[in-house]
Write an enzyme that holds these catalytic residues in place. Structure first.
Site, PDB file in Angstrom:
ATOM      1  N   THR A  72       0.924  -1.256  -0.076  1.00 54.13           N
ATOM      2  CA  THR A  72       0.026  -0.097   0.128  1.00 54.13           C
ATOM      3  C   THR A  72       0.735   1.207   0.006  1.00 54.13           C
ATOM      4  OG1 THR A  72      -1.915  -1.205   1.092  1.00 54.13           O
ATOM      5  CG2 THR A  72      -1.622   1.297   1.341  1.00 54.13           C
ATOM      6  N   CYS A 325      -8.942  -7.185   1.609  1.00 53.58           N
ATOM      7  CA  CYS A 325      -8.734  -5.711   2.598  1.00 53.58           C
ATOM      8  C   CYS A 325     -10.002  -5.322   2.808  1.00 53.58           C
ATOM      9  CB  CYS A 325      -7.862  -5.058   1.811  1.00 53.58           C
ATOM     10  SG  CYS A 325      -6.130  -5.299   1.549  1.00 53.58           S
TER      11      CYS A 325
END
Length: 408
Positions: A72, A325
């Site tokens: 990320t 996620c």
């Protein structure tokens, strides 16, 4: 109760060899790599060695690899860092509709800063069509970001072809390779990749460490200020144990990539065929041919994904529905909607991702349990009762009639 873990796209267990490589850097070799005394220099050497290993796996130079806290951060740094550093050349970015949220939300944040983003659609397999990608290019396009392989449906994108199109338009090409790194062969030079994101915990390494490859000559703003670490590009004391573990995990994965990929592909195809043959109202999502070796993603009619996951979990089976996620969200997967599935089918999705320790017995037990689970859930579904009585039509049958692939 036996636990069968089939969620390796979410995270993986750390291999014992990786733990063994990391342990000294928690204890007797705990030095700060920025220190000039031997204890610190030993740590600095370990980071340098790890950088060289990871760079070699993707055909990069060690100085082109920067360590981050994970995929990320790498996506954020690549996209925001490049866009802000090159805004004087243009403010248009091209990405796809099925990217990980680390890319999509980053692009949305840049839109608030005045950048424009084109979200290229995908076909029913989840593939970015080169002609659509080329049509999205504009004179003010500065960056394109297309994932190497999708985290939900496993589709492997034609990255080299897309990168070549980007370069024809003078556009820098970034790929989120978190799901593909050390699972699929990657050569950043041969494929024309200018920036690449990867993460350790997807390849049996520790959580909290990743990398960003930035080709020499690509201008990117610093993402974290505060120190001279990572050649002044990213402040913060290096996570030496994590970096060492990342490199060890990648080295191990690279060593047996071919045989392990073939083994998982055989198990994957066995699972897909059983589900299509034995479970009615089921549809395989994504491309069968251009697909990660460990990915199985199906949608099932007349059920909700949440109930399916809970019943499977009660049987000791760990799987996911939609993106790992965002699995706590009740919204349907943006990836499944992007490939053309209606909401009622997208809600009933299941992703199984195989791993190094997954056996054929594990797969068969999971599918047997899935059959029982779906039968139980459908018995409680008024919609399924109406379907059996001919009062409502099957959405999956209609999709099949419309030409959607891999539907039963």
């Amino acid at each position: 109760m036996k636990q069968i873990y089939l969620d390796h796209a979410s995270t993986t267990p750390v291999r014992p060899e990786v733990v063994g490589a990391m342990l000294p850097y928690f204890t007797e070799q705990f030095g700060n790599p920025s220190s000039i005394y031997p204890l610190g220099q030993d740590a600095s050497d370990a980071v340098a060695d790890a950088r060289a290993v990871l760079a070699g796996i993707i055909g990069a130079a060690p100085r082109e690899v920067y360590f981050t806290s994970g995929g990320t951060e790498s996506d954020n740094w690549a996209i925001k860092g490049f866009a802000r550093a090159n805004a004087s050349k243009g403010r248009h970015i091209v990405t796809s509709a099925i990217e990980h949220h680390a890319v999509l939300h980053t692009c949305e944040a840049l839109e608030k800063e005045g950048f424009e983003v084109t979200y290229v659609p995908v076909d029913e397999h989840g593939l970015v069509r080169p002609e659509d990608f080329a049509a999205a290019m504009r004179p003010d396009t500065i960056l394109a970001s297309i994932m190497f392989a999708n985290n939900e449906i496993g589709t492997i994108e034609p990255v080299a072809e897309l990168a070549a199109i980007a370069h024809e338009h003078g556009v820098v090409f970034h790929t989120d390779a978190v799901q593909a790194f050390a699972h699929e062969p990657i050569d950043v030079k041969a494929m024309g990749i200018d920036m690449l994101s990867a993460s350790s915990h997807k390849i049996y390494g520790p959580k909290g460490v990743g990398l960003l490859y930035i080709r020499k000559g690509v201008k990117v703003q610093n993402f974290i200020d505060g120190g001279q670490q990572e050649r002044g590009r990213r402040g913060s004391t290096e996570n030496v144990p994590g970096i060492v573990g990342f490199a060890k995990a990648a080295e191990l994965a690279q060593a047996d990539m071919g045989p392990e990929r073939d083994r998982q592909r055989e198990l994957r195809d066995h699972a897909i065929r059983r589900i299509l043959d034995e479970i009615p109202s089921a549809k395989l999502n994504g491309s069968w041919e251009s697909r990660l070796a460990n990915n199985v993603n199906f949608s099932f009619e007349f059920i909700e994904g949440e109930g399916m996951l809970l019943q499977l979990a009660a049987r000791g089976i760990c799987v996911s529905s939609g993106s790992a996620c965002t699995s706590g969200s009740l919204d349907p997967s943006h990836v499944l909607l992007a490939i053309g599935l209606p909401h009622e089918i997208a809600h009933g999705s299941l992703r199984m991702t195989l791993g190094r320790d997954t056996t054929r017995e594990d797969v068969d037990f999971a599918i047997d349990s899935l059959k029982t689970t779906l039968a139980n859930l459908r018995m409680m579904s008024p919609l399924y009762e109406d379907f059996q009585q001919g009062k409502v039509a099957s959405v999956i049958e209609q999709l099949k009639a419309d030409g959607f692939p891999y539907a039963n």
